[in-house]
Every structure is written in C-alpha cells, then in structure tokens.
Scaffold this motif. Structure first.
Motif, PDB file in Angstrom:
ATOM      1  N   VAL A  19      78.145  21.051  38.576  1.00 60.45           N
ATOM      2  CA  VAL A  19      79.650  21.502  38.263  1.00 60.45           C
ATOM      3  C   VAL A  19      79.911  20.365  36.926  1.00 60.45           C
ATOM      4  O   VAL A  19      80.755  20.643  36.205  1.00 60.45           O
ATOM      5  CB  VAL A  19      80.445  20.679  39.475  1.00 60.45           C
ATOM      6  CG1 VAL A  19      81.877  20.527  38.934  1.00 60.45           C
ATOM      7  CG2 VAL A  19      80.154  21.430  40.939  1.00 60.45           C
ATOM      8  N   ARG A  20      79.308  19.448  36.742  1.00 52.44           N
ATOM      9  CA  ARG A  20      79.322  18.823  35.297  1.00 52.44           C
ATOM     10  C   ARG A  20      79.025  19.656  34.315  1.00 52.44           C
ATOM     11  O   ARG A  20      79.735  19.673  33.322  1.00 52.44           O
ATOM     12  CB  ARG A  20      78.282  17.505  35.321  1.00 52.44           C
ATOM     13  CG  ARG A  20      78.527  16.513  34.171  1.00 52.44           C
ATOM     14  CD  ARG A  20      77.231  15.878  33.930  1.00 52.44           C
ATOM     15  NE  ARG A  20      76.854  14.947  35.242  1.00 52.44           N
ATOM     16  CZ  ARG A  20      77.462  13.825  35.760  1.00 52.44           C
ATOM     17  NH1 ARG A  20      78.375  13.218  35.114  1.00 52.44           N
ATOM     18  NH2 ARG A  20      76.871  13.493  36.814  1.00 52.44           N
ATOM     19  N   GLY A  21      77.806  20.407  34.577  1.00 50.50           N
ATOM     20  CA  GLY A  21      77.692  21.591  33.214  1.00 50.50           C
ATOM     21  C   GLY A  21      78.817  22.621  33.125  1.00 50.50           C
ATOM     22  O   GLY A  21      79.096  22.833  31.904  1.00 50.50           O
ATOM     23  N   LEU A  22      79.330  23.101  34.178  1.00 51.66           N
ATOM     24  CA  LEU A  22      80.575  23.899  33.953  1.00 51.66           C
ATOM     25  C   LEU A  22      81.691  23.151  33.324  1.00 51.66           C
ATOM     26  O   LEU A  22      82.486  23.590  32.707  1.00 51.66           O
ATOM     27  CB  LEU A  22      80.921  24.468  35.280  1.00 51.66           C
ATOM     28  CG  LEU A  22      79.861  25.226  36.134  1.00 51.66           C
ATOM     29  CD1 LEU A  22      80.270  25.769  37.464  1.00 51.66           C
ATOM     30  CD2 LEU A  22      79.558  26.936  35.242  1.00 51.66           C
ATOM     31  N   ALA A  23      81.979  22.048  34.165  1.00 49.19           N
ATOM     32  CA  ALA A  23      83.107  21.213  33.324  1.00 49.19           C
ATOM     33  C   ALA A  23      82.912  20.823  31.896  1.00 49.19           C
ATOM     34  O   ALA A  23      83.952  20.832  30.983  1.00 49.19           O
ATOM     35  CB  ALA A  23      83.260  19.990  34.239  1.00 49.19           C
TER      36      ALA A  23
END
Length: 372
Positions: free
Chosen positions: A132-136
């Motif tokens: 999710v960090r990468g998507l954000a």
C-alpha cells in the motif's frame, strides 16, 4: 511460503472473550477486503490487480478466523471505527489519502502479538503495508509539488498573519488599523508566496531539463567512431561504471539501424526517475496558484473577527481559536498523506503557530507600553 508456525494452538473450548476477539478480527478482515475492492473499482491495469490481490489475501485471513470460530461465528460484527471510516472514504473518493490511511491501518495489525494468529498472517500484514505504501507513493508523487505549496501557503498565511494581527493589536492600535494591517499582510504575503513558488519550481524544472541529453546529440550518433566509442563517456559522466557505460553505448550504436533504437539518454530506469522527479516538482503555475490561494485563505482566518467588528481580547481569542483549528487540520492532512501519526503532526503545527504568534503578541504589548 510457510503455512504454519510454532505458536501455541488455540484452546479447544475458547472462552467468550476469545470468541469475541476472533469475531472482531473476522469483521475487520471483511471490512479491509471491502476497502481494497472499492479502491480497485476506481482503478485500472496494474493498480487494480494489486488491490484485488490484497483483497484476496484478506479473504484468506478471514478463512482462518472462520475456521477457529466454527459454529461460534454468530451474527456478523461491524469492523472497527477506523476501518469503517476508511471504507466510507474509499467508496466516495478513492484518493491517495485513503491509501495513506490504509497504509497506517496495515501497520496497526496486532497479529504479531496474538497467539491465535499465524506468523504467516502477521508477515502478510507487514508486506501489505509496504504494498500500500508503494501504491500511495505514486499518488504522493503526482500531487506532492502542488500539495507542498498548498500546505506551506496555508500554514504561512495562518501563522504570519495571526502573528502580525496579534502584534499590532497588542500595541494598542485601533480596530481599523489592525484590520487594514491584516488585509495588507494577506495580499502582500499571497503575492510574495506565489511569486516565490513560481520562481522556485520553474528554476527546478529548468535545472532538470538542462541535465537531460540535448536533441542535437542524436544527429551525431551515426558518425561516431565505433572503436573509440566516445558515447560511453557520456554514460560514465552520468554515474555509470565503465563496463556498464561501454555496454550501454555498444547497445545504442548497434541499434542505429533499428526501428526501435533506444533513446540516446540514460537507461529506462534512470529516464523514468527523471520523469518522476518532474511529476514530483509539479508545474510552476500550479504551485504558484495553489500557494496564492492557500496563503490567502489561511491569512484571512485571523482577520475574520476584526472584519465582523470584534475588538480587544475577544478578537484575539477568537482569531487564535480559529487559527488553532485550521493548524490542527493542516497538520492532520500532512500526517495522513505522509503516513505519519496525524495527531503528532497536528500538535506540532499548533505548537509552532502559537509559538510564533505568542512571541509577536508579547512584543506588541512591550511596544505599546513603551510608546504610551
């Protein structure tokens, strides 16, 4: 991938407290899976596939708790408040703020300390946080230039104009003088911020553009001495090792006759990083407009009591309270977007703003006492 671990197994006859905890975990997993599905419905391509994969992982965790509960599943519970709020935001916005909140939700998982959750599930939650960090990160990069200007503009407007208004007001100046000073500070500050942001962002982009390979270099490629291969010096000058530079240069020269010849510039990974840097910086006009609007909106708040005719300590108290609420809001927004603790960021903004305003208020009191 491990399927079990050495953790103690759940008792065969769990007590009511344990059943209640399992049912809450089950509800949270279902709610988180729904959040990821809602986010996926607003996206396409790779991002959609990743979000659906996360939802499937939450479904596997759901199966674990269903297996432990057996006949004790009972009526479905609602997910915790944070997860329900996250789901509401996902259904209505699907923005980078929701992904940032989802990142924090994954980080709060208590599976590592719960004997009834497997080590694999705990590891999944940690990996989900990074996914999710990468998507954000993609969304943060797209909005960070304008967002930075907006946050800085709003905070500068709030703090500087509150400090200005309180300092002038504490000196004993009339209500009309304080109001005029506040409005002048609003306009002057907004114009200054907008001009500064425009020049700053424009200069950054020009510096980056100056670092990209010139178009005229393409015409020189067919005439290079293949044996000397001076093209390798270009890549070495840009930080590549001699071997990698020669390999890259040979690849470019060999493909000159190809219809899909690689670009003269750095490899795709580096070119992509340059494109991301351009996106992160944002446009000069966008940053300037955001800075002007948010500085003006922030600077207007401490002036509001004086606009409506409030005077003296009442005006000071109202202006300080309004600015405090706004500072808490901007601090929370920064915390959510950055993935940090929102409350801590909000209190930090509040402390900085009140510290600056308090200093000028004391100076105004001293100045007023001196001239009187």
């Amino acid at each position: 991938m491990p399927t079990d671990d050495a953790r103690p197994q759940a008792p065969r006859e769990p007590d009511r407290k344990q059943i209640r905890r399992w049912r809450q975990y089950l509800a949270d997993e279902r709610a988180e899976a729904a959040v990821y599905r809602d986010l996926a419905s607003r996206r396409t391509g790779e991002e959609r596939d990743i979000l659906l994969a996360l939802a499937e992982a939450e479904r596997r965790h759901e199966s674990h708790w269903l297996g432990l509960l057996g006949d004790d599943v009972g009526r479905p519970l609602r997910g915790d408040l944070r997860t329900r709020v996250l789901g509401w935001l996902a259904r209505r916005f699907g923005s980078v703020f929701v992904l940032a909140l989802a990142q924090r939700a994954e980080a709060r998982s208590s599976y590592e300390s719960d004997v009834d959750a497997t080590a694999t599930m705990a590891a999944d939650e940690r990996i989900h946080e990074e996914v999710v960090r990468g998507l954000a990160l993609r969304g943060r990069n797209r909005i960070s230039g304008t967002f930075r200007a907006a946050v800085f503009g709003a905070n500068d407007g709030l703090v500087s104009n509150l400090a200005l208004v309180l300092g002038i007001g504490a000196s004993g100046a009339s209500n009309a003088t304080v109001l005029l000073t506040g409005l002048a500070g609003l306009l002057a500050g907004a114009l200054s911020m907008a001009a500064g942001e425009y020049v700053s962002v424009r200069s950054q982009r020009e510096l980056m553009e100056a670092s990209t390979p010139g178009q005229h270099a393409h015409a020189a490629l067919p005439h290079l001495d293949v044996d000397a291969n001076e093209l390798a010096l270009v890549y070495r000058a840009r930080g590549m090792s001699p071997d990698d530079a020669h390999e890259r240069a040979d690849q470019v020269l060999r493909s000159l006759g190809s219809t899909q010849a690689p670009a003269f510039g750095m490899p795709a990974a580096v070119d992509g990083e340059q494109a991301e840097e351009h996106d992160t910086i944002g446009t000069a006009m966008g940053a300037a407009a955001a800075s002007f609007c948010f500085f003006a909106s922030g600077a207007l708040i401490p002036v509001l009591p004086y606009l409506f005719g409030v005077e003296g300590l009442a005006a000071v108290a109202i202006a300080s309270a309004l600015v405090g609420i706004a500072l808490l809001g901007t601090g929370t927004a920064v915390g959510v977007l950055s993935g940090g603790p929102p409350l801590r960021r909000a209190l930090r903004q509040l402390a900085i703003g009140y510290g600056a305003a308090g200093a000028t208020y004391v100076l105004g009191l001293l100045f007023g006492a001196t001239v009187s």
